[in-house]
Design a protein around this motif. Structure first.
Motif, PDB file in Angstrom:
ATOM      1  N   CYS A 226     -19.602 -51.247  26.785  1.00 22.98           N
ATOM      2  CA  CYS A 226     -20.107 -52.584  26.484  1.00 22.98           C
ATOM      3  C   CYS A 226     -21.035 -52.475  25.288  1.00 22.98           C
ATOM      4  N   VAL A 233     -20.060 -58.628  26.662  1.00 20.58           N
ATOM      5  CA  VAL A 233     -20.615 -58.772  28.008  1.00 20.58           C
ATOM      6  C   VAL A 233     -19.623 -59.516  28.912  1.00 20.58           C
ATOM      7  N   THR A 236     -16.820 -57.254  29.814  1.00 19.94           N
ATOM      8  CA  THR A 236     -17.334 -56.245  30.746  1.00 19.94           C
ATOM      9  C   THR A 236     -17.438 -56.835  32.150  1.00 19.94           C
ATOM     10  N   GLY A 262     -25.574 -54.958  27.831  1.00 19.40           N
ATOM     11  CA  GLY A 262     -24.879 -54.060  28.760  1.00 19.40           C
ATOM     12  C   GLY A 262     -25.736 -53.679  29.960  1.00 19.40           C
TER      13      GLY A 262
END
Ligand code: NIG
Ligand code: FE
Length: 418
Positions: A226, A233, A236, A262
């Motif tokens: 990430c 984000v 992720t 992250g």
């Protein structure tokens, strides 16, 4: 028959309470016993204490116990390395020169080098050949004192090649004395053919790769890179959720190249660890303080890429735990030497030797979910041990950063030739 190690100059990282992690100020306090013994029964640490209290019958001529005399030597729990990519094909020293000439990690990646370069090479390498290359690295880290390691996929970037890597990791679990945890990192980079539509690659990870990996039970954890130029984000978030549905807990690459968000997304999903974290500020520290997530620094990658150092000192001073790992991979840290990582941690991150030892043992064991089994000298834990050469003190280990100093290693109770 038991194994009795006698006359240990100092037994280091002793924890009668067998804590699962050590944080804040406690990281500077290291439990040790001078002039010690340690008893191994099968795979397990059965007991330890001062030589003066060792029951004589355990080392009498009539006993069939194996005796190891560690006069002048120090005994540590083996290193735990909670973040590696050691299953890869070939090497990338060509980029080393590019970097020296001034190209950045991101520039190399943009030109199709970096991770994509390793993926191309891995595609052309058979599973057996890949296993042999990885086995060489596994044996190398054993000789350097590592007893437990996490290994990620991430150089496949398609279902078939990702599974090839994960099968190799499974084979290493079965054929080496290392305690190994495996992590699926399909979201390591976006393959060239998806560059204009990265969300299609995310869909492929979620709809095809994760279910296949889960069907063969090949991954304990799930990871996403990430960061700026890699995965957002939002992407992720989707990938972690998909993995968690199959029981894979998150462990993520966060904030290596920028303040990527992250750390927050990792904590949101109760990640076991967030790793790299060079770009960590007060805001992220606050988030981590309210979590069970282990902040993990990778001193080899920061050294090799000449990156800013994660604020480990600040994190510990704020009361956080910190783990260190090698990140063993061909692009940003072509070594798995945890003793060297401790030296980097001391010099570059201002960690005391005591703190670096906690970071490289119990906290890195926590970061791969096995600190109930390894990472300290505690009764009932697996006997994964390092016996050093004759050295003056435990601080000598990170201090003498270019010397090997590992005399022998014991994994799962058995001495391994190194
Ligand atoms: O942890 N940051 C992402 N992945 C690896 C580097 C991988 C590579 O360059 O091959 C890392 O540093
Ligand atoms: Fe990594």
């Amino acid at each position: 028959m038991k194994t009795v190690i006698i006359n240990i100059k100092e037994l280091v990282q002793v924890d009668d309470k067998a804590r699962l992690l050590v944080k804040g100020k406690d990281m500077a306090k290291l439990g040790t016993i001078k002039d010690a013994y340690l008893i191994i029964n099968g795979e397990i640490i059965e007991d330890y204490g001062k030589m003066a209290d060792l029951p004589a019958k355990l080392i009498s001529k009539n006993s069939d116990n194996q005796i190891i005399d560690a006069t002048g030597k120090i005994v540590f729990p083996s290193f735990c390395d909670s973040h590696t990519h050691l299953v890869y094909a070939g090497s990338r020293e060509i980029e080393y020169s590019d970097k020296i000439r001034g190209l950045s990690y991101e520039e190399i990646a943009k030109r199709g080098g970096g991770i994509l370069n390793s993926a191309k090479l891995l595609h052309q390498t058979s599973e057996d050949e890949l296993y042999l290359q990885a086995l060489g690295r596994a044996n190398e880290i054993i000789s350097q004192g590592t007893g437990a390691v996490e290994i990620k996929s991430g150089y496949g970037l398609n279902a078939e090649d990702e599974i090839k890597i994960l099968r190799v990791i499974k084979r290493l679990k079965e054929t080496t004395a290392l305690l190994i945890k495996s992590t699926f990192l399909g979201a390591h980079a976006v393959p060239q053919e998806y560059k204009s539509n990265p969300d299609d690659y995310v869909d492929l990870i979620i709809n095809e790769m994760i279910p296949q990996v889960a069907a063969e039970d090949l991954a304990d954890y799930i990871d996403v890179f990430c960061d700026k130029g890699f995965f957002t984000v939002e992407q992720t978030d989707r990938i972690l959720l998909a993995g968690m549905k199959y029981g894979m807990r998150a462990k993520i690459h966060a904030n290596e190249l920028a303040k990527s968000g992250g750390i927050q997304v990792g904590v949101k999903y109760n990640a076991l660890s967030v790793d790299h974290i060079e770009y960590t500020e007060d805001e992220e520290i606050e988030v981590l303080l309210k979590s069970d997530t282990m902040p993990t620094i990778l001193p080899g990658a920061a050294f090799f890429l000449n990156m800013p150092f994660a604020p480990a000192r600040k994190m510990m001073d704020a009361g956080l735990p910190v783990a260190i790992a090698s990140d063993y991979n061909p692009g940003s840290s072509p070594t798995g030497n945890m003793k060297l990582m401790m030296s980097f941690a001391c010099v570059n991150y201002k960690m005391l030797p005591e703190e670096a030892i906690h970071a490289a043992t119990i906290n890195s064991a926590y970061a791969m979910g096995i600190s109930d089994l390894v990472g300290s000298i505690s009764k009932g834990k697996i006997a994964n041990l390092i016996i050093t050469e004759k050295i003056p003190s435990f601080s000598f280990l990170p201090y003498a950063y270019g010397s090997n100093l590992i005399n022998s290693v014991i994994l799962k109770g058995k001495e391994i030739a190194v």
